[in-house]
Design a protein around this motif. Structure first.
Motif, PDB file in Angstrom:
ATOM      1  N   MET A  81       0.833  -1.194   0.000  1.00 41.43           N
ATOM      2  CA  MET A  81       0.000   0.000   0.000  1.00 41.43           C
ATOM      3  C   MET A  81       0.872   1.250   0.000  1.00 41.43           C
ATOM      4  N   THR A  82       0.288   2.358  -0.499  1.00 41.58           N
ATOM      5  CA  THR A  82       1.000   3.620  -0.617  1.00 41.58           C
ATOM      6  C   THR A  82       0.293   4.694   0.195  1.00 41.58           C
ATOM      7  N   CYS A  83       1.079   5.545   0.834  1.00 39.72           N
ATOM      8  CA  CYS A  83       0.514   6.722   1.481  1.00 39.72           C
ATOM      9  C   CYS A  83       1.270   7.960   1.018  1.00 39.72           C
ATOM     10  N   ARG A  84       0.655   9.104   1.163  1.00 42.92           N
ATOM     11  CA  ARG A  84       1.264  10.374   0.771  1.00 42.92           C
ATOM     12  C   ARG A  84       1.534  11.209   2.012  1.00 42.92           C
ATOM     13  N   ILE A  85       2.755  11.653   2.143  1.00 44.05           N
ATOM     14  CA  ILE A  85       3.125  12.540   3.242  1.00 44.05           C
ATOM     15  C   ILE A  85       3.110  13.960   2.695  1.00 44.05           C
ATOM     16  N   GLU A  86       2.326  14.823   3.316  1.00 45.05           N
ATOM     17  CA  GLU A  86       2.175  16.193   2.824  1.00 45.05           C
ATOM     18  C   GLU A  86       2.689  17.195   3.854  1.00 45.05           C
ATOM     19  N   HIS A  87       3.403  18.204   3.393  1.00 47.03           N
ATOM     20  CA  HIS A  87       3.850  19.288   4.253  1.00 47.03           C
ATOM     21  C   HIS A  87       2.715  20.284   4.423  1.00 47.03           C
ATOM     22  N   THR A  88       2.442  20.680   5.670  1.00 50.50           N
ATOM     23  CA  THR A  88       1.442  21.705   5.944  1.00 50.50           C
ATOM     24  C   THR A  88       2.051  22.737   6.887  1.00 50.50           C
ATOM     25  N   ALA A  89       1.350  23.822   7.094  1.00 56.98           N
ATOM     26  CA  ALA A  89       1.851  24.881   7.965  1.00 56.98           C
ATOM     27  C   ALA A  89       1.996  24.411   9.405  1.00 56.98           C
ATOM     28  N   SER A  90       1.231  23.411   9.804  1.00 60.01           N
ATOM     29  CA  SER A  90       1.264  22.935  11.189  1.00 60.01           C
ATOM     30  C   SER A  90       2.049  21.645  11.375  1.00 60.01           C
ATOM     31  N   GLY A  91       2.626  21.115  10.306  1.00 59.07           N
ATOM     32  CA  GLY A  91       3.373  19.865  10.419  1.00 59.07           C
ATOM     33  C   GLY A  91       3.218  19.027   9.169  1.00 59.07           C
ATOM     34  N   LEU A  92       3.253  17.705   9.338  1.00 58.51           N
ATOM     35  CA  LEU A  92       3.040  16.817   8.200  1.00 58.51           C
ATOM     36  C   LEU A  92       1.794  15.982   8.450  1.00 58.51           C
ATOM     37  N   ALA A 137       8.781  17.993   9.145  1.00 56.83           N
ATOM     38  CA  ALA A 137       8.205  19.170   8.491  1.00 56.83           C
ATOM     39  C   ALA A 137       9.002  20.403   8.890  1.00 56.83           C
ATOM     40  N   LEU A 138       9.687  21.004   7.918  1.00 57.35           N
ATOM     41  CA  LEU A 138      10.375  22.268   8.145  1.00 57.35           C
ATOM     42  C   LEU A 138       9.426  23.418   7.795  1.00 57.35           C
ATOM     43  N   GLU A 139       9.958  24.608   7.734  1.00 58.54           N
ATOM     44  CA  GLU A 139       9.094  25.758   7.488  1.00 58.54           C
ATOM     45  C   GLU A 139       8.434  25.709   6.113  1.00 58.54           C
ATOM     46  N   LYS A 140       9.207  25.305   5.084  1.00 60.28           N
ATOM     47  CA  LYS A 140       8.674  25.368   3.722  1.00 60.28           C
ATOM     48  C   LYS A 140       8.632  24.026   3.004  1.00 60.28           C
ATOM     49  N   CYS A 141       9.205  22.984   3.580  1.00 62.37           N
ATOM     50  CA  CYS A 141       9.263  21.714   2.872  1.00 62.37           C
ATOM     51  C   CYS A 141       9.453  20.575   3.868  1.00 62.37           C
ATOM     52  N   LEU A 142       9.466  19.369   3.344  1.00 65.74           N
ATOM     53  CA  LEU A 142       9.769  18.188   4.143  1.00 65.74           C
ATOM     54  C   LEU A 142      11.264  17.918   4.089  1.00 65.74           C
ATOM     55  N   GLN A 143      11.835  17.564   5.218  1.00 62.26           N
ATOM     56  CA  GLN A 143      13.232  17.160   5.257  1.00 62.26           C
ATOM     57  C   GLN A 143      13.300  15.655   5.480  1.00 62.26           C
ATOM     58  N   LEU A 144      14.085  14.969   4.622  1.00 58.14           N
ATOM     59  CA  LEU A 144      14.230  13.519   4.705  1.00 58.14           C
ATOM     60  C   LEU A 144      15.675  13.197   5.062  1.00 58.14           C
ATOM     61  N   VAL A 145      15.868  12.416   6.116  1.00 58.74           N
ATOM     62  CA  VAL A 145      17.206  12.054   6.572  1.00 58.74           C
ATOM     63  C   VAL A 145      17.263  10.549   6.772  1.00 58.74           C
ATOM     64  N   VAL A 146      18.256   9.923   6.151  1.00 56.75           N
ATOM     65  CA  VAL A 146      18.492   8.490   6.311  1.00 56.75           C
ATOM     66  C   VAL A 146      19.745   8.306   7.155  1.00 56.75           C
ATOM     67  N   THR A 147      19.626   7.523   8.229  1.00 57.85           N
ATOM     68  CA  THR A 147      20.764   7.219   9.088  1.00 57.85           C
ATOM     69  C   THR A 147      21.246   5.804   8.796  1.00 57.85           C
ATOM     70  N   GLN A 148      22.513   5.679   8.414  1.00 60.14           N
ATOM     71  CA  GLN A 148      23.093   4.393   8.026  1.00 60.14           C
ATOM     72  C   GLN A 148      24.495   4.267   8.600  1.00 60.14           C
ATOM     73  N   PRO A 149      24.993   3.024   8.740  1.00 59.66           N
ATOM     74  CA  PRO A 149      26.411   2.837   9.068  1.00 59.66           C
ATOM     75  C   PRO A 149      27.284   3.482   7.998  1.00 59.66           C
ATOM     76  N   VAL A 150      28.453   3.962   8.420  1.00 62.35           N
ATOM     77  CA  VAL A 150      29.349   4.653   7.492  1.00 62.35           C
ATOM     78  C   VAL A 150      29.643   3.809   6.260  1.00 62.35           C
ATOM     79  N   ASP A 151      29.951   2.532   6.442  1.00 61.45           N
ATOM     80  CA  ASP A 151      30.346   1.726   5.289  1.00 61.45           C
ATOM     81  C   ASP A 151      29.181   1.413   4.360  1.00 61.45           C
ATOM     82  N   ALA A 152      27.945   1.504   4.853  1.00 58.66           N
ATOM     83  CA  ALA A 152      26.795   1.392   3.954  1.00 58.66           C
ATOM     84  C   ALA A 152      26.735   2.613   3.046  1.00 58.66           C
TER      85      ALA A 152
END
Length: 418
Positions: A81-92, A137-152
């Protein structure tokens, strides 16, 4: 390139996307150098889809449910299944079809459980990652951060920068350079909430699998077996200075016969010198020619250029090795001197990053046009990817390759920290 330097594969993959930005390391991996770190971090926080600054992101679950952790609640996305994450003024907010399912200011999910999709101007991009994905949710957009081991991360960058059949020794050399770069530059984007970005500003990080769709067709790739092997085989190894601090290592697609120092390429003031390279002569980027309308080029440098202005753009100064240091620009009665790194940045932003491919070139007037003839692709600093491939195919080891391009550095283990 460290990353910088778009690879031949990175250039191909990003060509369309970087007409939102560029085709190869060509906002190359440059910038100011941070203090050398004494330890290698265990994990890296990689900002992803940073060129898009998305307001919408789609997540698709794989063959098992994906648990989206929100503040104070969990939303389970059913298999396939798919969902949509949307940025809004109050969050996501999370939508499935037209139904609002949940809201928060941040969510996390096991990255391996979902495929990420972002849609840009005429471009649709999908990526898959390992580790942990956080969406904020940042002020104007969504920020995406992936945390991985260094060697990955090292494996993913090597896979993005070299073809899957690249010689093992060239891949090992690049793995050590990439690890050195990330160890030295970790935290470059700390003020933004992550360590490094996924564009060639830092490192071309596409993850475990990627697909790009646009009007011209569909391209993609996945993490190569060779990249995973060399990241594991060289685990913990970095380039070091004589005092055992981490060497500030870079790489570029093709040096065109000569590497240079970061001071020349970026104005970073680092104490590194270049070397002559005889190994990349067979590269299609060893020499290049481009032509541009001189008035169009002038407007990229000075937006208020008039249609009646006389225009002259020529090299003002070169280094002893032939690299352009500055350009003299005369537009009507105005005369300015532009540093080469600034010239390339302005032209890249306005006219595309495949016009001035490198910093060794001449400019020749031809009627209303200017012809640029040059050598190399990228910033010319550090490891030459095309040269390293040729050396490996000639039987040279990764130690030989690294000594060739980094004669002042040695390879050694780095203590693991954070």
């Amino acid at each position: 390139m460290a990353g910088r330097r778009l690879s031949r594969w990175g250039r191909v993959w990003l060509a369309g996307l970087w007409w939102l930005a560029l085709p190869f390391t060509v906002t190359e991996s440059h910038g100011c150098s941070l203090a050398a770190h004494a330890t290698l971090p265990v994990t890296l926080r990689m900002g992803v889809f940073t060129l898009f600054q998305p307001r919408f992101v789609w997540l698709r679950a794989h063959d098992r449910p994906a648990a989206l952790q929100l503040t104070g609640q969990t939303f389970r996305l059913s298999p396939q299944m798919t969902c949509r994450i949307e940025h809004t003024a109050s969050g996501l907010v999370i939508w499935q079809g037209n139904q609002l399912m949940a809201a928060s200011d941040r969510l996390t999910v096991a990255a391996a459980d979902v495929t990420l999709e972002v849609v840009g101007r005429k471009t649709r991009v999908q990526r898959q990652f390992q580790g942990t994905l956080a969406i904020t949710a940042l002020e104007k957009c969504l920020q995406l951060v992936v945390t991985q081991p260094v060697d990955a991360v090292v494996a993913a960058v090597v896979s993005a920068e070299l073809p899957p059949d690249a010689p093992l020794e060239a891949s090992k050399a690049l793995a050590i350079v990439v690890r050195s770069y990330v160890a030295h530059q970790v935290g470059r984007h700390a003020g933004e909430g992550f360590d490094l970005c996924d564009s060639t500003h830092c490192q071309l990080f596409l993850g475990d699998q990627w697909i790009r769709q646009e009007a011209g067709g569909k391209t993609g790739g996945k993490l190569s077996v060779v990249a995973q092997k060399v990241a594991a085989d060289t685990a913990g190894e970095v380039l070091q200075n004589v005092d055992a601090t981490i060497y500030s290592a870079y790489f570029a697609a093709c040096c065109g016969g000569r590497t240079t120092s970061p001071d020349v390429a970026f104005g970073a003031g680092l104490d590194q010198s270049g070397v002559a390279c005889r190994w990349c002569k067979a590269s299609r980027f060893f020499t290049w020619t481009r032509q541009v309308d001189r008035r169009r080029l002038a407007r990229a440098l000075l937006a208020e250029t008039s249609v009646t202005d006389d225009i002259r753009i020529e090299v003002a100064n070169r280094t002893a090795d032939g690299f352009v240091a500055s350009l003299a620009v005369t537009i009507g009665s105005r005369q300015i001197v532009v540093p080469n790194h600034r010239f390339r940045h302005l032209v890249g932003q306005q006219l595309g990053w495949n016009l001035v491919l490198s910093s060794r070139y001449v400019i020749e007037p031809r009627g209303d046009a200017l012809v640029l003839r040059g050598h190399g692709f990228g910033h010319h600093v550090g490891l030459c990817l095309d040269g390293s491939l040729a050396q490996a195919r000639a039987g040279r080891t990764h130690q030989d390759i690294l000594r060739y391009y980094f004669p002042q550095a040695t390879v050694g283990p780095c203590r693991v920290g954070r």
